[in-house]
Design a protein around this motif. Structure first.
Motif, PDB file in Angstrom:
ATOM      1  N   LEU A 100       0.820  -1.214   0.000  1.00 39.92           N
ATOM      2  CA  LEU A 100       0.000   0.000   0.000  1.00 39.92           C
ATOM      3  C   LEU A 100       0.854   1.264   0.000  1.00 39.92           C
ATOM      4  N   GLY A 101       2.162   1.096   0.102  1.00 39.62           N
ATOM      5  CA  GLY A 101       3.072   2.237   0.025  1.00 39.62           C
ATOM      6  C   GLY A 101       3.250   3.009   1.317  1.00 39.62           C
ATOM      7  N   VAL A 109       3.906  13.169   8.933  1.00 47.04           N
ATOM      8  CA  VAL A 109       2.796  13.962   8.387  1.00 47.04           C
ATOM      9  C   VAL A 109       3.163  14.500   7.004  1.00 47.04           C
ATOM     10  N   ASP A 110       4.418  14.915   6.815  1.00 50.93           N
ATOM     11  CA  ASP A 110       4.860  15.339   5.480  1.00 50.93           C
ATOM     12  C   ASP A 110       4.650  14.211   4.467  1.00 50.93           C
ATOM     13  N   ASP A 111       5.057  12.986   4.849  1.00 55.51           N
ATOM     14  CA  ASP A 111       4.872  11.828   3.963  1.00 55.51           C
ATOM     15  C   ASP A 111       3.394  11.620   3.645  1.00 55.51           C
ATOM     16  N   ARG A 166       2.170  14.259   1.245  1.00 57.86           N
ATOM     17  CA  ARG A 166       2.675  14.001  -0.108  1.00 57.86           C
ATOM     18  C   ARG A 166       1.880  12.892  -0.793  1.00 57.86           C
ATOM     19  N   LYS A 167       1.458  11.901  -0.030  1.00 55.94           N
ATOM     20  CA  LYS A 167       0.706  10.778  -0.580  1.00 55.94           C
ATOM     21  C   LYS A 167      -0.790  11.081  -0.692  1.00 55.94           C
ATOM     22  N   GLY A 168      -1.217  12.261  -0.220  1.00 49.93           N
ATOM     23  CA  GLY A 168      -2.629  12.633  -0.285  1.00 49.93           C
ATOM     24  C   GLY A 168      -3.497  11.932   0.755  1.00 49.93           C
ATOM     25  N   ILE A 181      -7.319  13.313   8.318  1.00 50.45           N
ATOM     26  CA  ILE A 181      -7.249  12.264   7.302  1.00 50.45           C
ATOM     27  C   ILE A 181      -8.123  12.665   6.118  1.00 50.45           C
ATOM     28  N   THR A 182      -7.673  12.330   4.919  1.00 50.37           N
ATOM     29  CA  THR A 182      -8.435  12.625   3.699  1.00 50.37           C
ATOM     30  C   THR A 182      -9.297  11.416   3.331  1.00 50.37           C
TER      31      THR A 182
END
Length: 168
Positions: A48-49, A87-89, A92-94, A112-113
């Protein structure tokens, strides 16, 4: 040892082998169990990255809603710099976004998106067979018993998370 001190036998040295009677044995076994479980769960997250540190933040965000970064750090056992990198990561991953906190210009809440929620749900599906593998050696009812015992150790007297609220 002074000449008038009573002679004591030396306690067994702590190991994490089965049957160790050291007062450190439980902690050592819990640490080894954590390493094993973390390795298995990282396997579920890899496709899932994301890593466990990312998922730990997503868990807090799903549980608490938008949360200021300092409370995310406390809830995940991270430091300020570490939580900023995570949080930056996630941004970046949306998977998460930082938003201003009304009434506090310096504070930023992390939320969370929809994509983060999708990944959160996908992680649970991916982890199911691996979680079953973790407890494959246990008998009927023992996985639930283990979960109960670990919950009671982690949250004495059924209390809430020691980290406190933290939502905005």
């Amino acid at each position: 040892m002074t000449p008038d001190a009573p002679h004591r036998t030396t306690a067994a040295r702590a190991t994490d082998r089965p049957g160790d009677k050291s007062p450190f044995a439980l902690g050592l076994l819990l640490r080894r169990a954590h390493w094993h479980a973390a390795t298995v769960m990282a396997e579920a997250l890899r496709p899932l990255g994301i890593e466990l540190r990312h998922f730990a933040v997503l868990i807090v965000l799903v549980d608490r809603g938008p949360t200021v970064q300092r409370d995310l750090a406390a809830a995940t056992g991270s430091d300020k710099a570490g939580i900023m990198r995570v949080v930056d990561d996630l941004e970046r991953k949306g998977l998460a976004v930082r938003k201003s906190v009304p009434g506090d210009r310096r504070a930023r809440a992390v939320e969370i998106t929809p994509e983060g929620l999708e990944l959160f749900d996908a992680a649970h599906v991916a982890a199911e067979p691996l979680a079953e593998r973790l407890v494959a050696e246990l008998g009927p009812g023992e996985p639930a018993q283990l979960t109960d015992l670990l919950t009671r150790i982690t949250y004495p007297a059924g209390g809430e998370d020691a980290g406190g609220g933290g939502t905005v």
